[in-house]
Motif scaffolding. Structure first.
Motif, short mmCIF file in Angstrom:
data_model
loop_
_atom_site.label_atom_id
_atom_site.label_comp_id
_atom_site.label_asym_id
_atom_site.label_seq_id
_atom_site.Cartn_x
_atom_site.Cartn_y
_atom_site.Cartn_z
N ARG A 160 -6.70 8.35 0.76
CA ARG A 160 -7.41 8.26 2.04
C ARG A 160 -6.98 7.04 2.85
O ARG A 160 -7.24 6.97 4.06
N THR A 161 -6.36 6.05 2.21
CA THR A 161 -5.91 4.86 2.92
C THR A 161 -4.41 4.70 2.66
O THR A 161 -3.99 4.56 1.52
N VAL A 162 -3.62 4.72 3.74
CA VAL A 162 -2.17 4.84 3.64
C VAL A 162 -1.50 3.82 4.55
O VAL A 162 -2.00 3.52 5.63
N ARG A 163 -0.36 3.29 4.09
CA ARG A 163 0.49 2.48 4.97
C ARG A 163 1.54 3.40 5.58
O ARG A 163 2.31 4.05 4.89
N ILE A 164 1.54 3.49 6.92
CA ILE A 164 2.61 4.21 7.60
C ILE A 164 3.41 3.20 8.42
O ILE A 164 3.05 2.02 8.50
N ASN A 165 4.49 3.66 9.03
CA ASN A 165 5.44 2.75 9.67
C ASN A 165 5.29 2.77 11.18
O ASN A 165 5.39 3.83 11.82
N ASP A 166 5.05 1.59 11.73
CA ASP A 166 4.95 1.40 13.16
C ASP A 166 6.36 1.23 13.72
O ASP A 166 7.35 1.45 13.03
N VAL A 197 0.86 -1.19 0.00
CA VAL A 197 0.00 0.00 0.00
C VAL A 197 0.90 1.24 0.00
O VAL A 197 1.89 1.31 0.73
N PRO A 198 0.58 2.25 -0.81
CA PRO A 198 1.42 3.46 -0.86
C PRO A 198 1.50 4.15 0.50
O PRO A 198 0.54 4.14 1.28
N GLY A 199 2.66 4.74 0.78
CA GLY A 199 2.85 5.45 2.03
C GLY A 199 4.25 5.97 2.15
O GLY A 199 5.10 5.71 1.30
N PRO A 200 4.56 6.71 3.21
CA PRO A 200 5.88 7.31 3.38
C PRO A 200 6.93 6.28 3.77
O PRO A 200 6.61 5.22 4.31
N LYS A 201 8.19 6.61 3.52
CA LYS A 201 9.29 5.78 4.01
C LYS A 201 9.41 5.99 5.52
O LYS A 201 9.06 7.04 6.05
N SER A 202 9.93 4.97 6.19
CA SER A 202 10.06 5.05 7.64
C SER A 202 11.00 6.19 8.02
O SER A 202 12.10 6.33 7.48
N GLY A 231 9.57 -0.15 11.82
CA GLY A 231 9.22 -0.10 10.41
C GLY A 231 8.12 -1.05 9.99
O GLY A 231 7.87 -1.20 8.78
N PHE A 232 7.45 -1.73 10.94
CA PHE A 232 6.37 -2.63 10.56
C PHE A 232 5.15 -1.83 10.10
O PHE A 232 4.99 -0.65 10.42
N SER A 233 4.26 -2.50 9.37
CA SER A 233 3.14 -1.81 8.73
C SER A 233 2.05 -1.41 9.73
O SER A 233 1.74 -2.15 10.66
N MET A 234 1.48 -0.24 9.48
CA MET A 234 0.32 0.21 10.23
C MET A 234 -0.60 0.94 9.26
O MET A 234 -0.13 1.67 8.38
N LEU A 235 -1.91 0.73 9.41
CA LEU A 235 -2.89 1.35 8.52
C LEU A 235 -3.28 2.73 9.05
O LEU A 235 -3.58 2.90 10.22
N TRP A 236 -3.26 3.71 8.15
CA TRP A 236 -3.78 5.06 8.44
C TRP A 236 -4.92 5.29 7.45
O TRP A 236 -4.70 5.29 6.25
#
Length: 530
Positions: free
Chosen positions: A73-79, A39-44, A82-87
């Motif tokens: 509206r739906t993004v993968r950010i880094n927990d 899923v698209p999102g920012p780098k950690s 660096g593990f995946s988290m849904l925003w």
């Protein structure tokens, strides 16, 4: 028989090593098979903290919607690590997540951090325990408490008027500490019939014992061992380490005083005091009364520990929003003038709840404050089992596939402030404080699944904030009394006031003076009606 201690130690170490390795492999497998991988999102932003510090930074700079603007509206950010988290600010997805509170619960780590402040109260527990801990925050109960809100508001008004008089008519006041003491007095009396007397005649600076305990716990995140607390949240076995006993000692004070309050409430009820008698309308008494009712099945009764857990929960609410409200009307003098004119038209300085709720522009100002300055910036959830989340706006991942399935343990960040200020929902003026938008009732916001006013401030679904009515009437009482009697101006340019997100609420601070902590400096003078 001799014991080979060296061999035994090596065996234990090897066993622990294998266990740790198996845990690591399971975590890596979960990440590699996560539907959010592409899923698209920012780098950690950080190898260990992921995007957590970045989230605080973008909120501090008023850019809470930057991820949605860049990635949808739906993004993968880094927990963490660096593990995946849904925003997601997708309203259909949020409706599904908030409505299914048994599937989507607050993560254990988040409950640990919050529990460090409030203990195991209604903000922390899940599932059936949350149902059991819901106290009576209905309109009838809040109506009975409105007089307390107004009385304490008058004490604060008189305190500030006195300072202005001593300062040749206008005083520069950091309103944060005074609002903290005022709301502490309100919640002490209305929550559990305890008089902190923070706004009383004793201005020596000495704090009530319970006040000191709560202040110590609230400031825990700013201590030098905050990193250790973070590691304890991420690595549960470290929680057994008693490096700092400050919080434990403060909780012990709360427990001791809470037991006394609990005994007093039980004794009054046993002696036949009615729910309408003096000293019996506070929320703790309501909890105890409900718990002693013969109509409550044993499975739904609260234990002594459950009831005691409510004391710090009552205390944590309501300390920051009034400061943002005064900031907003000080920055917008035309709003302040219109609001004051409406309030002065009321021929009564002791309004009831019905009087306060009948004032349309006051209602608009309160709604706009809670939209534009939501105290909580985001809320975490974790999927306890596999599930399919429906989306209003589908997204396409890097492989051209739509992903709607979350694995067990997947963490989700609900962006409260970002959605409350989303231009796609509220229009291009979403970042501006415009109470008049509520006179035309924004139609786009009706898709947001909030429990109040179609916004995310109090969340929605079964885990919505149970004390929202209490908060609304308290804020209206404060504004009613303060704005009728005082005038407010910014003591600094608005650009110098930033937002400092914490584990619980966002706090205002002065840029360049971060070490001074939470600040909201205003110029205050008595209002003289011409």
């Amino acid at each position: 028989m001799s014991i080979n201690y060296l061999g035994l130690a090596a065996s234990v170490a090897a066993t622990l090593g294998v266990y740790a390795l198996s845990l690591l492999l399971r975590v890596i497998h979960k990440e590699l098979t996560s539907p959010l991988r592409n899923v698209p999102g920012p780098k950690s932003a950080h190898w260990f903290l992921g995007d957590h510090l970045q989230l605080f930074k973008i909120v501090e700079n008023g850019q809470e919607g930057v991820w949605n603007a860049q990635y949808g509206r739906t993004v993968r950010i880094n927990d963490f690590m660096g593990f995946s988290m849904l925003w997601t600010s997708d309203t259909k997805a949020l409706q599904h997540i908030l409505s299914n509170s048994y599937v989507y619960q607050k993560p254990e780590m988040g409950r640990y951090f919050l529990g460090r402040v409030v203990g195991p109260g209604v903000l922390v527990v899940e599932e059936d325990m949350h149902k059991k801990q819901n106290p009576a925050f209905g309109p009838a109960q809040v109506r009975a408490l409105t007089g307390i809100f107004v009385e304490k508001s008058k004490q604060l008004r008189d305190l500030w008027a006195s300072r202005a008089t001593q300062s040749n008519g206008a005083a520069r006041v950091n309103v944060i500490p005074d609002f903290s003491t005022a709301t502490l007095d309100i919640i002490g009396q209305a929550g559990f019939n305890y008089n902190f007397n923070s706004l009383g005649v004793d201005h020596t600076g000495a704090r009530d014992e319970l006040h000191e305990a709560f202040a110590t716990i609230s400031a825990a995140g700013d201590r030098q061992n905050a990193l250790v607390d973070t590691l304890k949240g991420v690595i549960p076995p470290l929680r057994t380490l008693k490096i700092d006993k400050v919080i434990d000692n403060s909780h012990a004070v709360m427990r001791r005083i809470g037991l006394g309050l609990l005994r007093d409430s039980r004794q009054k009820i046993a002696e036949g005091h009615s729910a309408d008698s003096a000293g019996s309308r506070d929320l703790l008494s309501l909890l105890v009364r409900a718990n002693m009712s013969k109509d409550i099945p044993e499975s739904q009764r609260l234990s002594e520990e459950d009831v005691l857990a409510q004391v710090p929960t009552f205390l944590v609410a309501g300390h920051e929003v009034p400061s943002w409200a005064l900031y907003a009307i000080a920055e917008n003098p035309e709003v302040q003038t219109r609001l004051r004119n409406e309030l002065l038209a009321v021929d009564n300085d002791n309004p009831t709840m019905e009087d306060l709720n009948a004032l349309p522009y006051l209602d608009c100002v309160v709604r706009e404050t809670l939209r534009a300055h939501s105290p909580v910036i985001a809320s975490l959830r974790m999927a306890t089992r596999d599930d399919v989340i429906p989306l209003e706006t589908p997204y396409t991942d890097r492989n051209g596939t739509v992903h709607e399935t979350l694995k067990r343990g997947q963490r989700i960040l609900l962006p409260i402030l970002a959605l409350n200020r989303d231009p796609d929902v509220w229009g291009p003026d979403a970042h501006q404080f415009i109470p008049e938008r509520w006179e035309r009732r924004p139609t786009l916001s009706t898709s947001i699944p909030g429990v109040w006013s179609h916004m995310m401030t109090f969340i929605g679904g079964p885990r919505a904030c149970i004390g929202y009515r209490f908060s609304l009437v308290e804020l209206k009482a404060l504004l009613f009394t303060l704005v009728r009697g005082l005038e407010f101006e910014l003591a600094l340019p608005a650009a110098q006031i930033g937002r400092l997100p914490t584990a619980i609420v966002q706090q205002p601070f002065v840029r360049g003076e971060r070490e001074a902590g939470s600040q909201m400096p205003l110029l205050i003078k008595p209002f003289i009606q011409s």
